[in-house]
Enzyme design. Structure first.
Site, PDB file in Angstrom:
ATOM      1  N   ARG A   1      36.358  42.494 -57.508  1.00 25.39           N
ATOM      2  CA  ARG A   1      35.294  42.658 -56.943  1.00 25.39           C
ATOM      3  C   ARG A   1      34.966  44.264 -57.075  1.00 25.39           C
ATOM      4  NH1 ARG A   1      36.646  41.426 -51.270  1.00 25.39           N
ATOM      5  NH2 ARG A   1      34.506  42.491 -50.766  1.00 25.39           N
TER       6      ARG A   1
ATOM      7  N   SER B   1      34.183  46.712 -54.601  1.00 29.06           N
ATOM      8  CA  SER B   1      34.275  47.461 -53.713  1.00 29.06           C
ATOM      9  C   SER B   1      35.471  48.585 -53.749  1.00 29.06           C
ATOM     10  CB  SER B   1      34.567  46.730 -52.525  1.00 29.06           C
ATOM     11  OG  SER B   1      35.799  46.228 -52.602  1.00 29.06           O
TER      12      SER B   1
ATOM     13  N   LYS C   1      44.812  36.975 -48.798  1.00 24.61           N
ATOM     14  CA  LYS C   1      44.180  36.444 -47.692  1.00 24.61           C
ATOM     15  C   LYS C   1      42.876  35.765 -47.866  1.00 24.61           C
ATOM     16  CE  LYS C   1      42.592  40.504 -45.457  1.00 24.61           C
ATOM     17  NZ  LYS C   1      40.851  39.943 -45.687  1.00 24.61           N
ATOM     18  N   ASP C   2      42.215  36.207 -48.884  1.00 23.34           N
ATOM     19  CA  ASP C   2      40.715  35.819 -49.454  1.00 23.34           C
ATOM     20  C   ASP C   2      40.832  34.693 -50.408  1.00 23.34           C
ATOM     21  OD1 ASP C   2      39.707  37.457 -47.592  1.00 23.34           O
ATOM     22  OD2 ASP C   2      39.334  39.063 -49.065  1.00 23.34           O
TER      23      ASP C   2
ATOM     24  N   THR D   1      35.171  42.968 -34.768  1.00 24.45           N
ATOM     25  CA  THR D   1      35.924  41.914 -35.624  1.00 24.45           C
ATOM     26  C   THR D   1      35.068  40.824 -36.354  1.00 24.45           C
ATOM     27  OG1 THR D   1      37.733  40.364 -36.232  1.00 24.45           O
ATOM     28  CG2 THR D   1      37.072  40.783 -33.954  1.00 24.45           C
TER      29      THR D   1
ATOM     30  N   SER E   1      36.620  38.256 -37.698  1.00 22.68           N
ATOM     31  CA  SER E   1      37.674  37.112 -37.835  1.00 22.68           C
ATOM     32  C   SER E   1      37.909  36.363 -36.588  1.00 22.68           C
ATOM     33  CB  SER E   1      38.927  37.998 -38.136  1.00 22.68           C
ATOM     34  OG  SER E   1      40.103  37.008 -38.187  1.00 22.68           O
TER      35      SER E   1
ATOM     36  N   ARG F   1      40.287  34.592 -36.053  1.00 22.72           N
ATOM     37  CA  ARG F   1      41.754  34.503 -35.791  1.00 22.72           C
ATOM     38  C   ARG F   1      42.204  35.572 -34.977  1.00 22.72           C
ATOM     39  NH1 ARG F   1      45.185  38.151 -37.840  1.00 22.72           N
ATOM     40  NH2 ARG F   1      43.772  38.701 -39.302  1.00 22.72           N
ATOM     41  N   ARG F   2      41.514  36.844 -35.336  1.00 19.99           N
ATOM     42  CA  ARG F   2      41.770  38.101 -34.433  1.00 19.99           C
ATOM     43  C   ARG F   2      41.329  37.934 -33.109  1.00 19.99           C
ATOM     44  NH1 ARG F   2      40.163  41.864 -39.621  1.00 19.99           N
ATOM     45  NH2 ARG F   2      42.216  41.977 -40.601  1.00 19.99           N
TER      46      ARG F   2
ATOM     47  N   ARG G   1      30.765  43.839 -40.426  1.00 19.23           N
ATOM     48  CA  ARG G   1      30.879  43.524 -41.483  1.00 19.23           C
ATOM     49  C   ARG G   1      30.594  44.828 -42.591  1.00 19.23           C
ATOM     50  NH1 ARG G   1      29.665  38.756 -44.331  1.00 19.23           N
ATOM     51  NH2 ARG G   1      30.623  39.948 -45.988  1.00 19.23           N
ATOM     52  N   GLY G   2      30.683  44.669 -43.826  1.00 20.25           N
ATOM     53  CA  GLY G   2      30.960  45.762 -44.561  1.00 20.25           C
ATOM     54  C   GLY G   2      32.324  46.267 -45.060  1.00 20.25           C
ATOM     55  N   ASN G   3      32.340  47.420 -46.244  1.00 14.89           N
ATOM     56  CA  ASN G   3      33.290  47.578 -46.633  1.00 14.89           C
ATOM     57  C   ASN G   3      34.386  48.564 -45.408  1.00 14.89           C
ATOM     58  OD1 ASN G   3      32.447  50.468 -46.775  1.00 14.89           O
ATOM     59  ND2 ASN G   3      31.394  49.813 -48.580  1.00 14.89           N
TER      60      ASN G   3
ATOM     61  N   ARG H   1      32.443  50.111 -42.016  1.00 13.76           N
ATOM     62  CA  ARG H   1      32.765  49.719 -40.702  1.00 13.76           C
ATOM     63  C   ARG H   1      33.205  50.568 -39.895  1.00 13.76           C
ATOM     64  NH1 ARG H   1      36.252  44.190 -41.791  1.00 13.76           N
ATOM     65  NH2 ARG H   1      35.685  44.042 -43.977  1.00 13.76           N
TER      66      ARG H   1
ATOM     67  N   CYS I   1      39.377  29.939 -44.322  1.00  6.74           N
ATOM     68  CA  CYS I   1      39.376  31.370 -43.439  1.00  6.74           C
ATOM     69  C   CYS I   1      38.850  31.260 -42.144  1.00  6.74           C
ATOM     70  CB  CYS I   1      38.748  32.305 -44.521  1.00  6.74           C
ATOM     71  SG  CYS I   1      36.794  32.084 -44.498  1.00  6.74           S
TER      72      CYS I   1
END
Length: 357
Positions: free
Chosen positions: A21, A23, A98-99, A145, A147, A149-150, A167-169, A173, A261
């Site tokens: 990617r 980023s 993880k992605d 967050t 996520s 999960r978090r 969201r965002g890089n 964030r 995810c």
């Protein structure tokens, strides 16, 4: 993964095109793999191809609301198969593991897993904040967050806090945190912070008493065309077996639970290279933090097949303790943002099922 460093063959010479990617973090990760390949295989040179994926473009919604992990992989996988648009064919893709979906299209396979960075999640407080931990935050404070999960795990421990998507890089964030009035703090993966020089911004690392990390978090996974002998030989030289064993077991667990995810599944693993014992813990938490199923195993691991078995065995324990009922009860179609509070999120469940933890 068809080859291991113990039986790695000599590296073939030539050029490798590494896809990833666009980023800052993704490019840094591609550079890590480039450096590993070129240091272990001096006759091999690498170039990096960075492109935007749908996941980089769709920043308006939390990932688990519109397609999950494949958002990061589709365009890159097309380039693995051949030229596309203005881009020439690539030889491999570097992913945050993880992605990467646990079930890949039949044309591709996971070529290797490199040495794992710190897999923990990290708490980043707003610049100038007097607080140093989540437990110090006043009721109603907003944690950023995207996520589930978090947010699910933290809601279990801190039901007085609120959670909103961010969201965002990584840098954007953190900028939203520091310059805006919404968030008291955000939760990010420590590994990404380390890789782009943002370690000084970490206020606290979240250990397993507060947060189990995501499957594969902290690891880089290299995706390749299935049965590509040249690339497989090269990647055999850079795989880190202890990290691979941990992550294969974690991915086996997620696959066994039929998760992606969106699943509020957290894990914690340790592989002892002396005793060859894998210690494996996992937790499934309902999105409102009200129900959980937790289990652990210890198992001798001597090969990848043992790792797969470990994930299945732990998955069966979680199912027996009500974990699958928690997952089946989540109405993903009604989730448009992370949980705000326990009372506001009872609608995320189609039923309520008691569990044993």
């Amino acid at each position: 993964m068809t080859q291991t460093p113990e039986v790695a063959l000599p590296c073939p010479a030539g050029e490798i095109r590494i896809g990833g990617r666009k980023s800052e973090l993704a490019v840094a990760q591609s550079e890590i793999v480039k450096s590993l390949i070129e240091s272990h295989c001096p006759a091999t040179s690498c170039s990096i191809v960075a492109i935007k994926t749908l996941g980089d473009v769709r920043l308006d919604r939390a990932l688990y609301t519109f397609g999950g992990k494949s958002l990061w992989t589709r365009e890159l996988e097309a380039l693995l198969l051949g030229n596309a648009g203005n881009f020439k064919q690539i030889d491999l893709i570097v992913h945050s593991l993880k992605d990467l979906p646990t079930n890949l299209p039949e044309e591709f396979e996971l070529g290797c897993i490199t040495e794992r960075e710190d897999p923990r999640d990290a708490l980043v407080m707003k610049r100038g904040s007097p607080f140093m931990s989540l437990g110090q935050l006043p009721a109603g404070s907003v944690i950023g967050t995207s996520s589930m999960r978090r947010s699910a795990q933290l809601m279990m421990h801190y039901p007085h806090l609120r959670f909103e998507s961010v969201r965002g890089n990584l840098r954007s964030r953190i900028r939203k945190l520091d310059e805006g009035d919404t968030f008291a703090c955000i939760i990010l993966a420590a590994a990404g912070m380390h890789r782009i020089g943002l370690k000084p911004r970490i206020t606290q690392y979240l250990n397993s008493d507060e947060m189990y990390y995501s499957v594969g978090q902290g690891s880089l996974g290299v995706e390749i065309r299935r049965g590509d002998p040249r690339i497989s030989k090269i990647l055999a030289h850079i795989e880190h077996i202890p990290s691979a064993y941990r992550c294969i077991a974690e991915r086996s667990l997620m696959r066994h639970l039929e998760g992606g995810c969106s699943v509020p599944l957290g894990v914690n693993t340790h592989y002892d290279e002396t005793t060859k014992i894998l210690s494996f813990k996992a937790i499934i938490v309902s999105p409102d933090g009200q129900e959980c199923a937790e289990a652990s195993i210890e198992m001798p691991i001597k090969c990848r097949e043992d790792c797969v078995k470990a994930g299945i065995q732990l998955g069966d324990k979680l199912v027996a303790r009500g974990g699958k009922k928690i997952l089946d009860a989540i109405d993903y179609q009604r989730i448009n943002q992370p949980p705000q509070s326990s009372s506001e999120n009872s609608s995320l469940f189609t039923t309520s099922s008691p569990t044993t933890s």
